[in-house]
Structure formats: structure tokens, C-alpha cells
Design an enzyme around this catalytic site. Sequence first.
Site, PDB file in Angstrom:
ATOM      1  N   ARG A  79     131.646   2.079 -52.173  1.00  0.00           N
ATOM      2  CA  ARG A  79     131.658   3.378 -51.527  1.00  0.00           C
ATOM      3  C   ARG A  79     133.283   3.927 -51.913  1.00  0.00           C
ATOM      4  O   ARG A  79     132.747   5.305 -51.438  1.00  0.00           O
ATOM      5  CB  ARG A  79     131.710   2.727 -50.246  1.00  0.00           C
ATOM      6  CG  ARG A  79     130.810   1.830 -50.247  1.00  0.00           C
ATOM      7  CD  ARG A  79     130.231   1.679 -48.247  1.00  0.00           C
ATOM      8  NE  ARG A  79     129.586   1.095 -48.305  1.00  0.00           N
ATOM      9  CZ  ARG A  79     128.136   0.939 -48.478  1.00  0.00           C
ATOM     10  NH1 ARG A  79     127.445   1.875 -48.991  1.00  0.00           N
ATOM     11  NH2 ARG A  79     127.064  -0.185 -48.082  1.00  0.00           N
ATOM     12  N   ASP A 138     131.671   1.252 -42.908  1.00  0.00           N
ATOM     13  CA  ASP A 138     131.039   1.833 -44.305  1.00  0.00           C
ATOM     14  C   ASP A 138     130.970   2.988 -44.807  1.00  0.00           C
ATOM     15  O   ASP A 138     131.002   3.524 -45.862  1.00  0.00           O
ATOM     16  CB  ASP A 138     129.911   1.295 -45.031  1.00  0.00           C
ATOM     17  CG  ASP A 138     129.851  -0.500 -44.505  1.00  0.00           C
ATOM     18  OD1 ASP A 138     130.829  -1.523 -44.664  1.00  0.00           O
ATOM     19  OD2 ASP A 138     128.477  -0.850 -45.090  1.00  0.00           O
TER      20      ASP A 138
HETATM   21  C1  S3P Z   1     127.573  -4.980 -43.266  1.00  0.00           C
HETATM   22  C2  S3P Z   1     127.777  -6.100 -42.561  1.00  0.00           C
HETATM   23  C3  S3P Z   1     129.103  -4.210 -42.012  1.00  0.00           C
HETATM   24  C4  S3P Z   1     129.039  -3.710 -44.166  1.00  0.00           C
HETATM   25  C5  S3P Z   1     128.565  -4.178 -44.960  1.00  0.00           C
HETATM   26  C6  S3P Z   1     126.497  -4.579 -44.932  1.00  0.00           C
HETATM   27  C7  S3P Z   1     125.755  -5.907 -43.076  1.00  0.00           C
HETATM   28  O1  S3P Z   1     129.987  -5.702 -42.516  1.00  0.00           O
HETATM   29  O2  S3P Z   1     129.850  -3.484 -44.134  1.00  0.00           O
HETATM   30  O3  S3P Z   1     128.211  -3.144 -45.681  1.00  0.00           O
HETATM   31  O4  S3P Z   1     124.580  -5.937 -43.663  1.00  0.00           O
HETATM   32  O5  S3P Z   1     125.651  -7.149 -41.922  1.00  0.00           O
HETATM   33  P1  S3P Z   1     130.616  -6.631 -41.647  1.00  0.00           P
HETATM   34  O6  S3P Z   1     130.089  -7.711 -41.450  1.00  0.00           O
HETATM   35  O7  S3P Z   1     131.564  -6.099 -41.306  1.00  0.00           O
HETATM   36  O8  S3P Z   1     130.493  -5.907 -39.711  1.00  0.00           O
END
Ligand code: S3P
Length: 426
Positions: free
Chosen positions: A386, A313
Amino acid sequence: MKQHLSHISIINGEIFLPGDKSISHRALIFSALAKGRSSIKNLAESDDVLATINCLKGLKVKIQKNQDVYIIQGVGRQGFKKPDVPLYCGNSGTTTRLLSGVLAAQDFPSEITGDDSLSRRPMKRVIDPLEQMGCTIKSEGGKLPLHFLPTGDIKPIEYKMPVASAQVKGAVLLAGLHCKNTSTLIEDNLYTRDHTEIMLNLPVDIIGKKKVIKVSGSYFPTRGKYFIPGDISTAAFFIVLTILAKNSVLLLQNVSLNKRRTEFIEILKNMGAKISLTHKGESYNELYGDIYVESSDLKNIEISTELIPAIIDEIPILSIAGAFAEGEFSIRGAKELRIKESDRIKSICSNLKIAGFKTIEFNDGFSFDGKIEKGYQTFESFGDHRIAMAFSVLACLKKEGSDVNRFECVSVSNPDFLNQLELIKA
Ligand code: S3P
């Protein structure tokens, strides 16, 4: 809406940020599952977290706010009720995928929908393991809307994660909570954020490069009192702005210092940033504390692909740090960026081109070099919060300021972004 961002020359101040988005979603879902009254302090009130609240209300959970504390009347095992309408997740991938793990285990049918961006994102990654656990989910091409058919008993699973995704991991672990027998989830060399397993206190073994997580009905959450530390991913924008502005200092108080989320700080430090962390406490195994940042000169460094899941992120704002650092900035092994709220590889590269950089796009990343062009520019958010905030930081660092189009999407994670900028500028 086009937003003008004026030049900020000095940052000097301190700030308390709203609760971390990832931890907020999980605290809400665990409180809703647990039987009885739970409370949550400093819950994020961004669009994504409000989507989780609305979906839980759709499952007939009572949630209200008393002054600054959210009170959740948890329903206990199999206590959710069939929703009257589809559960609308807006832009929130985390709401969709975490709730999928819960809906997969219910004995009533339900449907999940979302906005245009969410409806383009892949859901087969949650459908596959949940169907292996005995649930039936109908969809067209693995995209929203998802239709969950009533499930009798959820079966345990041994699941080796095919993609590095904390949301998918969360879905499988949440479904696993609804089963008496033990499920095992394995992450191999690509460790994603660990909020689900640490907040639920699940047993975790590290075997060589493998992380093995066990879950069963005996870890079903009980009611609790949560404090949500400030959002470290939101903090990242202010941290980078302070580093890059001259003669600046900023204190961020009570921010999440979860080790799998602060990896971008280690990268910034290795680039030359003056940042210090002070641990102050923990809530549900989530560490928090203060971050003190000072203006610093940066040099680009090699970023290991193993770190990508931990900084996924923060790559938009890290690339802004890279734009002001000496040398070439390069990110590889980050194909997941293509399926976020926007195709972030494209979004970052096209804005960096507008800013005057020479960029090279790869299937799994990008690199760029050069200098920022003078003059007023208009950046595109691509409807991605973002991207909007990262290029707002760039705009604030330009003498002339600049504009960001479709800026309103910042409310997905931080509706107060502009007020916070006002608060910290000298
Ligand atoms: C998150 C996991 C991430 C992240 C998202 C929040 C979470 O995604 O990019 O903003 O809270 O589990 P991924 O599933 O790709 O890891």
C-alpha cells in the site's frame, strides 16, 4: 526492483477490478470448510490470496480454476487433513490470523510460517483468545512460526476485543464455528470490517456503542456460489489519482460497497471530492456497485479517531489526497499502522519528507503541511504494497514523474496495478 512512474495528466476511462482481498480470503476458507463443491467468481489472484489457496491445499482441500471460476471441493466438519509441511502464509496477515482460528480447532498438529515482515508482526492477539478456547499454540514471543497442538474440543468464549482487528475477530469467530455452544464477541466503539459476520449471517446486536456478535456450530458454512466484488481498497488508489489529476473522470464497476469499507469515500467527499456510488447487487450480504469519480479540489478536514478501523488500509492513499489538499493533514488514534506490512507511520512520513513536506510523527499518527517539491524523487516502498501504490500515485501526479523502490511488493494485493494505470490514462 526500482519502478519508474511517468506523469499522468488525465484519467479517462472505466475499469473492473479483481475481487476484494478480504472477501476472497473468507470465501475460500468458508468454501473449504463447507461440505461439497463451491464456486467463486472474480477471486483476487494476488499473492496474499494465493497464500490462502496454498495453505488450504496444504490441508488437502482440492481447489482448481475452470476458466474464470475457482472450484473448491469443501471437506466439511473436521475434514481437513494434517499438512505434510508448514503452512506458508507469505506476507499475508489475514491468511495467518483467519487460518489460526481454523487450525486451533483441528485434532492434528500444524505449523504456520511467513516471510520476514509477517514474522515481525504480533500474533499474541490471536493466540490469547484461541488458547482461552482450549487450544495450545506454541510460539516464541508471540511471533511466527506458530505451532498448533491437536485440540480435542473447542470451548465457547465470551470475548471483548482488546484491539480493533477484523483479523482477530475473524479468528475467534472461525474457531467458534467449531463449537456446539454459543460464543459471544464484543466490539466496543471501534468497529472493524464486518465480512466474517455478514458472510456467515451471524446474529449481531448493537447495544449502545457495543456490537455483540454470536457464533456457534449451527452457523457452520454450507457450500455456495460466491461472486467477489472488486477490491475497494485497490479502487482507492485510482479514485484518489482521478480526483487529483485535472479534467479527469473514472468509472469503477462492480466494486465492493460494504459500508465498513467505504468510509474513506465519505471522508474524501467531505474534503470536497466529487464521487457518486450506485448500488447494483449483493452476494453473501456483501453489497457492490459502481463508483464514478471526477477531478475535484480538496480541503483537509478533521478525521475522527472512531473511523480509524474502517479506513486503516486507506490511510496511505488518504495522506496523498491530503498532500494535495488545502491545509494541514492529520491522523491520530492509528497506532495499529505501526504493525502493518511496514510501520506505516514511519513509511508515510519518510516518503512525505522526500516529497518536501514538513511532517510530525506521533506514536499513534502523524501530521504534515507544505507543498510538493519539484524534481525527480525516489520513494521507498519498505516492501509494503500500500505504500508502494500510494507513492506511485504521487509519482504519477508529479510533472517529472518519480521512482518507487522495491515496487514488486504491489503483487501482494494488486499484481496488475501498472496495467490498470495504462488502461485508464487518456
Ligand atoms: C483485514 C483486516 C485489517 C486490514 C487487512 C485485512 C481483514 O486488519 O488491515 O488488510 O481482511 O480482516 P486488522 O486485523 O488490523 O483489522
